[in-house]
Design a protein around this motif. Structure first.
Motif, mmCIF file in Angstrom:
data_model
loop_
_atom_site.group_PDB
_atom_site.id
_atom_site.type_symbol
_atom_site.label_atom_id
_atom_site.label_comp_id
_atom_site.label_asym_id
_atom_site.label_seq_id
_atom_site.Cartn_x
_atom_site.Cartn_y
_atom_site.Cartn_z
ATOM 1 N N ASN A 53 0.801 -1.222 0.000
ATOM 2 C CA ASN A 53 0.000 0.000 0.000
ATOM 3 C C ASN A 53 0.838 1.279 0.000
ATOM 4 O OD1 ASN A 53 -2.285 -1.570 0.004
ATOM 5 N ND2 ASN A 53 -2.635 -1.380 2.197
ATOM 6 N N SER A 54 2.118 1.174 0.310
ATOM 7 C CA SER A 54 2.954 2.374 0.384
ATOM 8 C C SER A 54 3.237 2.991 -0.975
ATOM 9 C CB SER A 54 4.273 2.049 1.081
ATOM 10 O OG SER A 54 5.069 1.195 0.275
ATOM 11 N N THR A 55 2.989 2.279 -2.039
ATOM 12 C CA THR A 55 3.362 2.782 -3.365
ATOM 13 C C THR A 55 2.252 3.543 -4.079
ATOM 14 O OG1 THR A 55 2.715 0.718 -4.452
ATOM 15 C CG2 THR A 55 4.999 0.898 -3.675
ATOM 16 N N TYR A 56 1.046 3.550 -3.537
ATOM 17 C CA TYR A 56 -0.050 4.236 -4.244
ATOM 18 C C TYR A 56 0.245 5.709 -4.519
ATOM 19 C CZ TYR A 56 -2.866 0.042 -3.591
ATOM 20 O OH TYR A 56 -3.329 -1.241 -3.629
ATOM 21 N N PRO A 57 0.771 6.472 -3.566
ATOM 22 C CA PRO A 57 1.082 7.872 -3.885
ATOM 23 C C PRO A 57 2.143 8.012 -4.980
ATOM 24 C CG PRO A 57 1.029 7.552 -1.503
ATOM 25 C CD PRO A 57 0.949 6.194 -2.133
ATOM 26 N N LEU A 58 3.119 7.106 -4.991
ATOM 27 C CA LEU A 58 4.148 7.158 -6.030
ATOM 28 C C LEU A 58 3.556 6.847 -7.394
ATOM 29 C CD1 LEU A 58 7.054 5.324 -4.159
ATOM 30 C CD2 LEU A 58 6.684 7.784 -4.401
ATOM 31 N N GLU A 59 2.698 5.824 -7.454
ATOM 32 C CA GLU A 59 2.042 5.471 -8.715
ATOM 33 C C GLU A 59 1.211 6.644 -9.230
ATOM 34 O OE1 GLU A 59 -0.188 1.988 -7.726
ATOM 35 O OE2 GLU A 59 1.605 0.778 -7.410
ATOM 36 N N GLU A 60 0.474 7.272 -8.326
ATOM 37 C CA GLU A 60 -0.371 8.391 -8.736
ATOM 38 C C GLU A 60 0.473 9.579 -9.195
ATOM 39 O OE1 GLU A 60 -3.634 11.228 -6.669
ATOM 40 O OE2 GLU A 60 -3.931 9.069 -6.422
ATOM 41 N N SER A 61 1.591 9.828 -8.533
ATOM 42 C CA SER A 61 2.427 10.956 -8.954
ATOM 43 C C SER A 61 3.009 10.731 -10.343
ATOM 44 C CB SER A 61 3.540 11.223 -7.939
ATOM 45 O OG SER A 61 4.573 10.263 -8.015
ATOM 46 N N ILE A 62 3.386 9.495 -10.649
ATOM 47 C CA ILE A 62 3.883 9.195 -11.996
ATOM 48 C C ILE A 62 2.765 9.374 -13.014
ATOM 49 C CG2 ILE A 62 4.735 7.357 -13.502
ATOM 50 C CD1 ILE A 62 6.319 6.310 -11.049
ATOM 51 N N GLN A 63 1.589 8.882 -12.675
ATOM 52 C CA GLN A 63 0.451 9.019 -13.576
ATOM 53 C C GLN A 63 0.170 10.493 -13.853
ATOM 54 O OE1 GLN A 63 -3.229 7.545 -11.955
ATOM 55 N NE2 GLN A 63 -4.363 7.920 -13.829
ATOM 56 N N MET A 64 0.161 11.306 -12.822
ATOM 57 C CA MET A 64 -0.149 12.725 -12.997
ATOM 58 C C MET A 64 0.959 13.473 -13.737
ATOM 59 S SD MET A 64 -3.141 13.176 -11.991
ATOM 60 C CE MET A 64 -3.923 11.592 -11.899
ATOM 61 N N ASP A 65 2.202 12.990 -13.656
ATOM 62 C CA ASP A 65 3.289 13.603 -14.412
ATOM 63 C C ASP A 65 3.118 13.399 -15.913
ATOM 64 O OD1 ASP A 65 4.545 14.535 -12.169
ATOM 65 O OD2 ASP A 65 6.097 12.995 -12.128
ATOM 66 N N TRP A 66 2.439 12.329 -16.310
ATOM 67 C CA TRP A 66 2.374 11.972 -17.716
ATOM 68 C C TRP A 66 1.053 12.326 -18.386
ATOM 69 C CZ3 TRP A 66 6.243 10.228 -20.866
ATOM 70 C CH2 TRP A 66 7.455 9.975 -20.231
ATOM 71 N N LYS A 69 -3.067 18.464 -17.625
ATOM 72 C CA LYS A 69 -3.930 18.960 -16.551
ATOM 73 C C LYS A 69 -5.400 18.817 -16.913
ATOM 74 C CE LYS A 69 -0.644 22.130 -14.539
ATOM 75 N NZ LYS A 69 -0.311 23.499 -14.190
ATOM 76 N N GLU A 70 -5.710 18.946 -18.193
ATOM 77 C CA GLU A 70 -7.103 18.870 -18.643
ATOM 78 C C GLU A 70 -7.686 17.467 -18.509
ATOM 79 O OE1 GLU A 70 -4.604 20.137 -20.743
ATOM 80 O OE2 GLU A 70 -4.987 22.188 -20.077
ATOM 81 N N THR A 71 -6.838 16.449 -18.565
ATOM 82 C CA THR A 71 -7.349 15.074 -18.529
ATOM 83 C C THR A 71 -7.114 14.370 -17.191
ATOM 84 O OG1 THR A 71 -5.298 14.187 -19.464
ATOM 85 C CG2 THR A 71 -7.064 14.783 -21.016
ATOM 86 N N ARG A 72 -6.572 15.077 -16.219
ATOM 87 C CA ARG A 72 -6.264 14.437 -14.933
ATOM 88 C C ARG A 72 -7.499 13.877 -14.244
ATOM 89 N NH1 ARG A 72 -1.516 18.279 -12.407
ATOM 90 N NH2 ARG A 72 0.024 17.597 -13.916
ATOM 91 N N ALA A 73 -8.607 14.589 -14.291
ATOM 92 C CA ALA A 73 -9.832 14.114 -13.636
ATOM 93 C C ALA A 73 -10.292 12.797 -14.263
ATOM 94 C CB ALA A 73 -10.928 15.168 -13.729
ATOM 95 N N ARG A 74 -10.208 12.705 -15.592
ATOM 96 C CA ARG A 74 -10.594 11.465 -16.264
ATOM 97 C C ARG A 74 -9.708 10.297 -15.838
ATOM 98 N NH1 ARG A 74 -10.493 13.160 -22.187
ATOM 99 N NH2 ARG A 74 -10.676 15.246 -21.402
ATOM 100 N N TRP A 75 -8.401 10.536 -15.797
ATOM 101 C CA TRP A 75 -7.479 9.472 -15.414
ATOM 102 C C TRP A 75 -7.671 9.081 -13.960
ATOM 103 C CZ3 TRP A 75 -5.014 6.352 -18.489
ATOM 104 C CH2 TRP A 75 -4.776 6.743 -19.805
ATOM 105 N N LYS A 76 -7.951 10.049 -13.094
ATOM 106 C CA LYS A 76 -8.194 9.748 -11.683
ATOM 107 C C LYS A 76 -9.472 8.921 -11.542
ATOM 108 C CE LYS A 76 -7.360 10.154 -7.328
ATOM 109 N NZ LYS A 76 -6.493 9.200 -6.726
ATOM 110 N N SER A 77 -10.496 9.238 -12.335
ATOM 111 C CA SER A 77 -11.736 8.462 -12.319
ATOM 112 C C SER A 77 -11.482 7.031 -12.781
ATOM 113 C CB SER A 77 -12.789 9.108 -13.222
ATOM 114 O OG SER A 77 -13.116 10.378 -12.764
ATOM 115 N N LEU A 78 -10.680 6.881 -13.818
ATOM 116 C CA LEU A 78 -10.342 5.549 -14.307
ATOM 117 C C LEU A 78 -9.597 4.750 -13.236
ATOM 118 C CD1 LEU A 78 -10.330 3.522 -16.644
ATOM 119 C CD2 LEU A 78 -8.202 4.563 -17.413
ATOM 120 N N ALA A 79 -8.682 5.405 -12.537
ATOM 121 C CA ALA A 79 -7.958 4.728 -11.459
ATOM 122 C C ALA A 79 -8.921 4.291 -10.357
ATOM 123 C CB ALA A 79 -6.875 5.647 -10.891
ATOM 124 N N SER A 80 -9.920 5.108 -10.064
ATOM 125 C CA SER A 80 -10.911 4.743 -9.047
ATOM 126 C C SER A 80 -11.718 3.527 -9.496
ATOM 127 C CB SER A 80 -11.851 5.912 -8.776
ATOM 128 O OG SER A 80 -11.143 6.993 -8.243
#
Length: 174
Positions: A53-66, A69-80
């Motif tokens: 469970n310690s890696t979730y913030p790291l995974e999310e930070s990599i995802q958000m780096d790539w 900004k306009e599509t971050r909400a969509r990608w976050k929804s997909l991750a959920s």
């Protein structure tokens, strides 16, 4: 995991944490005879769970780096939605355990294999996601060029980063 990632790299720490998690899950299988001893199983389980469970913030930070900004909400929804898939895997694990007369060994082994396969998917990220220490050293050597965007310390746009490294985007970054 986040502190360690500053020195060793986000992907490197994600791989190490996954290896620890899978190893401790396999240890639970090997120590099957001690399954009724909470003094043995609880510490192993806690280390395994903490590592995974310690890696979730790291995974999310990599995802958000790539993503932009306009599509971050969509990608976050997909991750959920993908996290919702864990509910289905819990049902499958329960069915598998019932089929094996309450023996969790098979379920744990399949889980370990799936987590190992997922961890192997991190390896292609190694050349794509630099360590923060590498970025800091590169930024110090470039002066104003290659300034950091966003809060994570990494450039948000890989194309912009490539242009900066090639010296083509001085006016964009400045």
């Amino acid at each position: 995991a986040q502190r360690l990632s500053r020195s060793f790299g986000r992907v490197q720490i994600m791989i190490a944490a996954r290896a620890i998690g899978v190893s401790f899950l396999l240890l639970m299988i090997l120590l099957k005879d001690y399954r009724h001893s909470w003094q043995v199983m609880v510490p192993i389980y806690l280390v395994r769970t903490a590592a995974n469970n310690s890696t979730y913030p790291l995974e999310e930070s990599i995802q958000m780096d790539w993503v932009t900004k306009e599509t971050r909400a969509r990608w976050k929804s997909l991750a959920s939605l993908m996290q919702f898939g864990w509910c289905g895997s819990a049902v499958f694990g329960g069915i598998l355990t019932d089929a094996s007369s309450g023996d969790y060994t098979i379920t744990f082994l399949i889980t370990a294999m799936m987590q190992l396969a997922g961890g192997l998917c991190y390896f292609p990220l190694l050349p794509l996601v630099p360590c923060e220490s590498e970025l800091e050293g590169r930024d110090k050597g470039q002066g104003q060029r290659g300034g950091k965007a966003g809060g994570s310390g990494d450039m948000q746009d890989p194309l912009l980063q490539a242009l900066v490294e090639a010296g083509e985007a001085d006016e964009v970054v400045a």
